[in-house]
Scaffold this active site. Structure first.
Site, PDB file in Angstrom:
ATOM      1  N   LYS A 136       0.845  -1.199   0.000  1.00 24.60           N
ATOM      2  CA  LYS A 136       0.000   0.000   0.000  1.00 24.60           C
ATOM      3  C   LYS A 136       0.877   1.244   0.000  1.00 24.60           C
ATOM      4  O   LYS A 136       2.012   1.203   0.476  1.00 24.60           O
ATOM      5  CB  LYS A 136      -0.858   0.023   1.284  1.00 24.60           C
ATOM      6  CG  LYS A 136      -2.034  -0.916   1.258  1.00 24.60           C
ATOM      7  CD  LYS A 136      -2.834  -0.793   2.557  1.00 24.60           C
ATOM      8  CE  LYS A 136      -3.994  -1.763   2.556  1.00 24.60           C
ATOM      9  NZ  LYS A 136      -5.090  -1.399   1.661  1.00 24.60           N
TER      10      LYS A 136
ATOM     11  N   ARG B  27     -10.370 -11.302   1.854  1.00 24.09           N
ATOM     12  CA  ARG B  27     -11.234 -12.343   1.286  1.00 24.09           C
ATOM     13  C   ARG B  27     -10.548 -13.704   1.352  1.00 24.09           C
ATOM     14  O   ARG B  27     -11.213 -14.731   1.457  1.00 24.09           O
ATOM     15  CB  ARG B  27     -11.617 -11.955  -0.150  1.00 24.09           C
ATOM     16  CG  ARG B  27     -10.450 -11.748  -1.060  1.00 24.09           C
ATOM     17  CD  ARG B  27     -10.829 -10.985  -2.325  1.00 24.09           C
ATOM     18  NE  ARG B  27     -10.931  -9.543  -2.090  1.00 24.09           N
ATOM     19  CZ  ARG B  27     -11.293  -8.657  -3.005  1.00 24.09           C
ATOM     20  NH1 ARG B  27     -11.618  -9.053  -4.208  1.00 24.09           N
ATOM     21  NH2 ARG B  27     -11.348  -7.377  -2.712  1.00 24.09           N
TER      22      ARG B  27
HETATM   23  N1  BES Z   1      -8.059  -3.629   4.396  1.00 21.84           N
HETATM   24  C1  BES Z   1      -8.223  -3.205   3.058  1.00 21.84           C
HETATM   25  C2  BES Z   1      -9.508  -2.401   2.841  1.00 21.84           C
HETATM   26  C3  BES Z   1      -9.650  -1.109   3.584  1.00 21.84           C
HETATM   27  C4  BES Z   1      -9.421   0.088   2.953  1.00 21.84           C
HETATM   28  C5  BES Z   1     -10.090  -1.089   4.894  1.00 21.84           C
HETATM   29  C6  BES Z   1      -9.594   1.272   3.628  1.00 21.84           C
HETATM   30  C7  BES Z   1     -10.255   0.090   5.567  1.00 21.84           C
HETATM   31  C8  BES Z   1     -10.019   1.270   4.950  1.00 21.84           C
HETATM   32  C9  BES Z   1      -8.283  -4.414   2.124  1.00 21.84           C
HETATM   33  O1  BES Z   1      -7.525  -5.501   2.510  1.00 21.84           O
HETATM   34  C10 BES Z   1      -7.755  -3.991   0.802  1.00 21.84           C
HETATM   35  O2  BES Z   1      -6.613  -3.637   0.740  1.00 21.84           O
HETATM   36  N2  BES Z   1      -8.618  -4.000  -0.216  1.00 21.84           N
HETATM   37  C11 BES Z   1      -8.271  -3.576  -1.514  1.00 21.84           C
HETATM   38  C12 BES Z   1      -8.864  -4.546  -2.498  1.00 21.84           C
HETATM   39  C13 BES Z   1      -8.430  -4.319  -3.909  1.00 21.84           C
HETATM   40  C14 BES Z   1      -6.971  -4.658  -4.071  1.00 21.84           C
HETATM   41  C15 BES Z   1      -9.272  -5.175  -4.818  1.00 21.84           C
HETATM   42  C16 BES Z   1      -8.827  -2.173  -1.725  1.00 21.84           C
HETATM   43  O3  BES Z   1      -9.889  -1.874  -1.201  1.00 21.84           O
HETATM   44  O4  BES Z   1      -8.161  -1.378  -2.362  1.00 21.84           O
HETATM   45 MN    MN Z   2      -5.495  -5.341   1.850  1.00 22.93          MN
END
Ligand code: BES
Ligand code: MN
Ligand code: ZN
Length: 505
Positions: free
Chosen positions: A276, A350
């Protein structure tokens, strides 16, 4: 918190704060507070006439030591329009009063427990306790100064109608169980990831099990491997923190239904190899909010003595980009045998959830609810005030919505259909963990999960937008919110999974 009821005239109530709930535009003359206002020199009428207090929802007004009153402060709390009164408005009024509490100084509060024809005393009391306990919550465990101020200790409910006193008290007591469970989840979620690791979550589960006599089992990575939980383990591989698969079981005698609660327990989500961006990454300590909610919910269910069997499952791991980490393109095998191409290691929630959803089958549940900070897309769709709600059984979804409404939690249903499932098919494995497009990210995530749910009715709550907030809500300050603990407790206490509940297919 101790709750007591009295029927003393308001001006003789000795307390730190006496809360007077008032409707918008309410006339004091002729109303229930006429005598109190007269006894204290008309200061309430005065506050309305010339100090600008209007009684709208969320508004409060503090009067210090009014002559003729024994209370150190009288706090007017707005209820909003009389016609629009609801439990939620009472939570807001309690929240407004809660904001006026000085920690350490105020130990005793009294509430003018006025009678509303459209709301039961039990529900009023419950709502007031919730708004008060949630609004006065503070997370100061890592502040080395100023963190030992004792909280409110007593709430005196001043009831006119003595026959309603017992209901006022028991409502407040139930509300306080909701508060303590929710604040338990908030504490866990507010702690940083070097404090709350998968091992910490396992320890918390053991503590709860010992205290409430629940069955607890903690599966190690080796155990999970034997069970074939390859999706879950693929997330933990890049971290030195050992993953834990945590189960708790509350099984009251004679229970006729089984509800499984599943929580996403990523104690830190760096994104893994699909790292990230740095800005805001610290918020990913809250990626175990679903797990915290699941722990808090089973704790609350045990304290409420709900009549259903409740099983809690947490897949806890840390998502890190270590030398052993899963890499984009890797293919992993989930517990049921289906293979997954990991397109993006950021979509790890997931992966841990599907092995838990598979594991849930062994309990032959009537309903499975999962809570997960799953997708940033959910906040894009709904903004910071609603969680996403999806699933495979409309009756269950409708029931969860009702439970949420009773709690004052905001859930919004999003669609789920085969078209979205189609987007998750891989060229080289059975499925891929991301669709490759950003559009509909919350739905494609749920569509992926739905490939792994059993024959049970399932509802998925995406709490990514609501688990941790930057701007305070009416009675919940910034930081962790404990969503959706109160919804789940209402569901377990007051609602039933649909009869012969089965997945649509
Ligand atoms: N934990 C994150 C989602 C999240 C984002 C939670 C902001 C709380 C605040 C999750 O694991 C994630 O990184 N999701 C990705 C999925 C994508 C790669 C399809 C996302 O939301 O960008
Ligand atoms: Mn994630
Ligand atoms: Zn995550």
């Amino acid at each position: 918190m101790k709750f007591t009821t009295v029927s003393t005239p308001l001006h003789r109530i000795k307390t730190d704060m006496l809360v007077i709930p008032i409707f918008r535009g309410e006339k004091i003359k002729g109303g229930p507070f006429r005598r109190f206002d007269d006894e204290i020199g008309g200061v309430i009428s005065e506050a309305i006439a010339s100090e600008g207090f209007t009684g709208k929802a969320r508004e409060s007004f503090v009067i210090f030591a009014p002559p003729g009153a024994k209370a150190r402060r009288v706090v007017l709390a707005g209820l909003g329009k009389k016609k629009e009164l609801s439990a939620e408005k009472i939570r807001m009024a309690a929240g407004a009063a809660g904001k006026a509490v000085s920690p350490g100084k105020d130990r005793n509060m009294a509430l003018a427990a006025r009678r509303f024809p459209e709301l039961e005393p039990f529900d009023c009391a419950r709502a007031f306790a919730e708004g008060l306990g949630l609004s006065t919550y503070k997370f100061l465990e890592h502040k080395t100064s100023n963190n030992k101020k004792p909280p409110l200790k007593n709430l005196t409910l001043v009831v006119e109608d003595k026959s309603a006193a017992a209901n006022w008290r028991s409502g407040a007591e139930e509300g306080w169980i909701f508060v303590e469970a929710t604040n338990y989840a908030r504490d866990l979620c507010n702690h940083p990831s070097n404090v709350v690791t998968p091992t910490t979550l396992a320890r918390k589960a053991r503590e709860i099990a010992a205290k409430y006599r629940l069955k607890c089992s903690i599966l190690s990575e080796a155990d999970a491997k034997r069970l074939g939980m390859g999706a879950f383990l693929s997330v933990a591989k890049g971290s030195d923190e050992p993953a834990k698969f945590i189960t708790l079981e509350y099984a009251p005698r004679g229970a006729r239904q089984t509800v499984v609660l599943v929580g996403k327990g990523i104690t830190f989500d760096s994104g893994g190899i699909s790292l990230k961006p740095g800005a805001g990454m610290e918020a990913m300590k809250t990626d175990m909010a679903g797990a915290a909610a699941a722990l808090a919910s089973i704790l609350g269910a045990a304290r409420l003595k709900v009549d259903k069997r409740v099983i809690m499952l947490i897949a806890a791991a840390e998502n890190m980009p270590g030398g052993h980490a899963t890499k984009p393109g890797d293919i992993v095998k989930s517990m049921g045998g289906k293979t997954i191409e990991v397109i993006n290691t950021e979509a790890e929630g997931r992966l841990v959830l599907i092995d838990a959803l598979k594991y849930a089958e062994r309990y032959q549940p009537d309903a499975v609810l999962d809570f997960a900070t799953l997708t940033g897309a959910c906040g894009v769709a709904l903004g910071p005030y609603y969680s996403g709600l999806l699933g495979n059984n409309q009756k269950l979804i409708d029931t969860v919505k009702k439970a949420a409404e009773k709690a004052g939690d905001n859930l919004w249903q999003l669609p789920l259909s085969d078209d979205y499932r189609e987007l998750m098919k891989s060229d080289v494995a059975d499925l891929k963990n991301t669709s490759g497009a950003r559009a509909g990210g919350t739905i494609t995530a749920a569509a992926f999960l739905s490939e792994f749910t059993g024959k049970y009715a399932w509802a998925h709550i995406d709490i990514a937008p609501t688990a941790f907030i930057e701007k305070p809500w009416p009675y919940i300050g910034k930081g962790a919110t404990g969503v959706p603990v109160r919804t789940v407790l209402n569901f377990l206490k007051y609602y039933e999974p649909p009869k012969r509940a089965r997945a649509r297919t």
